[in-house]
Design a protein around this motif. Structure first.
Motif, PDB file in Angstrom:
ATOM      1  N   TYR A 193      -3.960  -3.951   9.759  1.00 31.71           N
ATOM      2  CA  TYR A 193      -2.719  -3.270   9.401  1.00 31.71           C
ATOM      3  C   TYR A 193      -1.682  -4.316   9.013  1.00 31.71           C
ATOM      4  CZ  TYR A 193      -5.079   0.002  12.580  1.00 31.71           C
ATOM      5  OH  TYR A 193      -6.000   0.791  13.215  1.00 31.71           O
ATOM      6  N   VAL A 201       2.313  -4.671   9.038  1.00 34.09           N
ATOM      7  CA  VAL A 201       3.593  -4.112   9.483  1.00 34.09           C
ATOM      8  C   VAL A 201       4.643  -4.561   8.471  1.00 34.09           C
ATOM      9  CG1 VAL A 201       5.241  -3.979  11.377  1.00 34.09           C
ATOM     10  CG2 VAL A 201       2.795  -4.221  11.877  1.00 34.09           C
ATOM     11  N   ASN A 202       4.968  -3.677   7.573  1.00 36.83           N
ATOM     12  CA  ASN A 202       5.736  -4.012   6.372  1.00 36.83           C
ATOM     13  C   ASN A 202       7.242  -3.908   6.646  1.00 36.83           C
ATOM     14  OD1 ASN A 202       5.971  -4.734   3.674  1.00 36.83           O
ATOM     15  ND2 ASN A 202       6.111  -2.607   3.007  1.00 36.83           N
ATOM     16  N   TYR A 203       7.767  -4.866   7.410  1.00 35.95           N
ATOM     17  CA  TYR A 203       9.162  -4.786   7.868  1.00 35.95           C
ATOM     18  C   TYR A 203      10.156  -5.405   6.901  1.00 35.95           C
ATOM     19  CZ  TYR A 203       7.915  -9.525   9.420  1.00 35.95           C
ATOM     20  OH  TYR A 203       7.470 -10.814   9.470  1.00 35.95           O
ATOM     21  N   SER A 204       9.670  -5.982   5.773  1.00 31.24           N
ATOM     22  CA  SER A 204      10.577  -6.616   4.822  1.00 31.24           C
ATOM     23  C   SER A 204       9.915  -6.666   3.460  1.00 31.24           C
ATOM     24  CB  SER A 204      10.937  -8.034   5.289  1.00 31.24           C
ATOM     25  OG  SER A 204      11.645  -8.737   4.287  1.00 31.24           O
ATOM     26  N   GLU A 205      10.716  -6.892   2.423  1.00 33.03           N
ATOM     27  CA  GLU A 205      10.172  -7.054   1.069  1.00 33.03           C
ATOM     28  C   GLU A 205       9.776  -8.502   0.813  1.00 33.03           C
ATOM     29  OE1 GLU A 205       9.471  -4.574  -1.026  1.00 33.03           O
ATOM     30  OE2 GLU A 205      10.082  -3.316   0.668  1.00 33.03           O
ATOM     31  N   ARG A 225       7.635 -11.837   1.474  1.00 33.02           N
ATOM     32  CA  ARG A 225       6.374 -12.279   2.041  1.00 33.02           C
ATOM     33  C   ARG A 225       6.264 -13.798   1.915  1.00 33.02           C
ATOM     34  NH1 ARG A 225       6.617  -7.341   2.091  1.00 33.02           N
ATOM     35  NH2 ARG A 225       4.987  -5.813   1.705  1.00 33.02           N
ATOM     36  N   MET A 274      -1.027  -0.285   5.170  1.00 33.51           N
ATOM     37  CA  MET A 274       0.407  -0.577   5.207  1.00 33.51           C
ATOM     38  C   MET A 274       1.113   0.356   6.193  1.00 33.51           C
ATOM     39  SD  MET A 274       1.656  -3.010   3.327  1.00 33.51           S
ATOM     40  CE  MET A 274       0.906  -4.207   2.211  1.00 33.51           C
ATOM     41  N   THR A 309       4.956   1.402   7.398  1.00 32.13           N
ATOM     42  CA  THR A 309       6.390   1.304   7.135  1.00 32.13           C
ATOM     43  C   THR A 309       7.211   2.065   8.169  1.00 32.13           C
ATOM     44  OG1 THR A 309       6.233   3.183   5.632  1.00 32.13           O
ATOM     45  CG2 THR A 309       6.079   0.969   4.660  1.00 32.13           C
ATOM     46  N   ASN A 310       6.511   2.654   9.128  1.00 36.64           N
ATOM     47  CA  ASN A 310       7.174   3.333  10.236  1.00 36.64           C
ATOM     48  C   ASN A 310       6.171   3.458  11.371  1.00 36.64           C
ATOM     49  OD1 ASN A 310       5.704   5.965   9.965  1.00 36.64           O
ATOM     50  ND2 ASN A 310       6.763   5.967   7.982  1.00 36.64           N
ATOM     51  N   TRP A 335      11.795   0.721  14.400  1.00 35.64           N
ATOM     52  CA  TRP A 335      10.455   1.293  14.251  1.00 35.64           C
ATOM     53  C   TRP A 335       9.357   0.287  14.605  1.00 35.64           C
ATOM     54  CZ3 TRP A 335       6.743  -0.444  10.772  1.00 35.64           C
ATOM     55  CH2 TRP A 335       7.182  -1.270   9.729  1.00 35.64           C
TER      56      TRP A 335
END
Length: 518
Positions: A80, A82-86, A88, A109, A111-112, A141
């Protein structure tokens, strides 16, 4: 063992890539592979589901390397992001592409927290969300995901540091930190693994060698060091065949009051057991007979007062003095201590009521000889430095006091910390059984005895704290945590000395519980 700061770790990474002519991606591959090797050796192909949660920085990149190797070796792995920012990291993106090339199941992905997967308590969670670079609280989240980790009861393995922990400051919200069962830390452990407020976030930890440049590791001075047998053994002073008691110093233990002569008994006995050649106790008159009867090896001097010390005068020339145990804080005793400090030139160890008296009258700090050792328990420390907001604030206050007055300060706890100016040393021995009356008196005696034998104050303190905890680790095997008492620790000081020279496989591992000892 050195504990490197965040900035030093980054510099070590940079120098390693430069001196070994590798890329940062190569170093990440090395780190992730080491984690895989650790897991592979233990899992041996077991098909338990492994859930690898990756952030989008370099810690997440490490997780992707691990997930790729687990996949190519046939493990049941679900990855997984954890897409906490744009934003990378470069190495994350490289390894994101690499894992897509070896698996048809691309990383999922997130996002929550609403789409958090179903995880069974027998599954494994790998936490690779945040590393040492975290400098602000996780999004709400993301914190909810960490809470779901814990609620699943699955074994949780953190990479380098439990996500949500900072390396150099306190946390604001405990629910925003991963509670790891195990943490694999790259190259050295982190300071937060040993502080009371943050140690609870990893039950156990282990260091993985990822090949950081050896010259850098050896030559870099760190603020913090971990003290174990391998750091203590070189401090040991062997005895010559023709040595006699006069070669090992004369220690003086000053303290006691009506009802508290036992403290002096414990300190004097441990002083003898640490190796001091001669020990004299200076006590009020009420302590004379009990000490003479209970410790025939110790000489006794008394104050003219029956129930407390009112005038500290003696006709001996000690090599070290331990003062304050069971002393009382009445006005007459406070004046006696001040008068003594005004003329004393001996090496000094101050404990218990000695510290309480100094805390009441801070001007007495100026009278302490250079490198005086203070051994406060938490409440005594608070009286001395004031309240602290968190563990980092506490250490800053202690370092400030140490630097201002050239003191060595022993901050007692599950991992006792010795502070000298800006340097901190973290002890690795001891166990929760030490949370009992008198163990601090034993420590004061050991430190005093070592200084009397000719050890310098700082090495004596490090050695004494280690031996004190190791003695308790040996004794607890026979008595258990609840029944361990201070006298048991004195009885096993000799075994702790002998243990220094045992091969590693013969050494009993110290208890791992992270509870306050004293």
């Amino acid at each position: 063992m050195k504990l490197f700061s965040k900035e030093q770790i980054y510099e070590g990474d940079r120098l390693t890539t430069e001196r070994q002519n590798i890329s940062s991606t190569d170093l990440m591959e090395r780190a992730g592979t080491q984690i895989f090797n650790w897991m592979h050796m233990r899992m041996q192909g077991a098909q338990v589901p492994v859930h690898v949660f990756c952030g989008i920085g370099n810690n997440g990149g490490d997780g992707l390397v691990l997930a790729r190797h687990l996949t190519t070796h046939g493990y049941n792995v679900i990855t997984y992001v954890v897409n906490y920012s744009e934003t990378r990291s470069k190495d994350f993106l490289i390894n994101y592409d690499r894992i897509k090339n070896v698996s048809k199941d691309w990383p999922k992905m997130m996002t929550n927290s609403a789409n958090f997967p179903k995880i069974h308590k027998d599954d494994i969670i790998v936490d690779a969300v945040f590393g040492i670079g975290l400098n602000r609280p996780p999004a709400e989240w993301v914190a909810e995901i960490f809470q779901k980790f814990r609620a699943s009861s699955a074994f949780t393995l953190s990479i380098d540091i439990p996500s949500g922990l900072y390396t150099d400051k306190a946390i604001a919200n405990e629910n925003a930190v991963v509670h790891a069962n195990y943490t694999l830390s790259f190259q050295s452990p982190k300071l937060v693994f040993f502080l009371p407020e943050t140690a609870k976030f990893t039950v156990q930890w282990e260091v993985l060698d990822i090949g950081i440049d050896r010259d850098y590791l050896v030559n870099t001075e760190t603020e913090a060091e971990l003290i174990s047998k391998f750091e203590i053994l070189p401090l040991y002073k062997p005895r010559e065949k023709f040595a006699h008691k006069g070669n090992f110093g004369h220690a003086l233990i000053i303290g006691g009051s009506h009802g508290k002569i036992g403290a002096v008994n414990l300190a004097s006995r441990s002083c003898l057991s640490s190796g001091a050649g001669l020990v004299t106790a200076f006590v009020p008159e009420c302590g004379y007979h009990s000490l003479q009867a209970s410790i025939p090896e110790v000489m006794v001097l008394t104050d003219k007062e029956e129930r407390y010390i009112s005038d500290i005068k003696f006709n001996i020339e000690p090599n070290a003095i331990g003062i304050g145990i069971g002393l009382d804080t009445r006005e007459e005793t406070m004046k006696a201590l001040e008068s003594f400090l005004e003329i004393n030139k001996n090496n000094l160890v101050v404990d218990a009521d000695g510290i309480n008296i100094i805390a009441r009258k801070k001007s007495l700090l100026k009278l302490l000889p250079p490198q005086t050792i203070l051994t406060p328990h938490p409440k005594e420390l608070e009286r001395l430095i004031g309240k602290w907001s968190d563990d980092f604030d506490k250490l800053d206050k202690v370092k400030s006091l140490s630097s201002m007055y050239n003191l060595i300060i022993v901050v007692k706890g599950a991992n006792t910390v010795i502070v000298y100016k800006e340097k901190i040393y973290i002890n690795t021995t001891g166990n929760p059984g030490m949370a009992t009356a008198g163990t601090g008196d034993v420590l004061t005696g050991i430190i005093t005895g070592l200084i009397a034998q000719g050890y310098e104050p700082l090495p004596a303190t490090l050695f004494a704290v280690y031996i004190h905890g190791r003695s308790a680790d040996i004794a607890v095997e026979d008595y258990g945590y609840q029944s361990l008492i201070a006298s048991h620790i004195i009885e096993t000081i000799g075994e702790a000395y002998i243990d220094l020279f045992k091969p590693p496989e013969q050494t009993t591992e110290p208890a791992q519980e992270q509870e306050e000892q004293q």
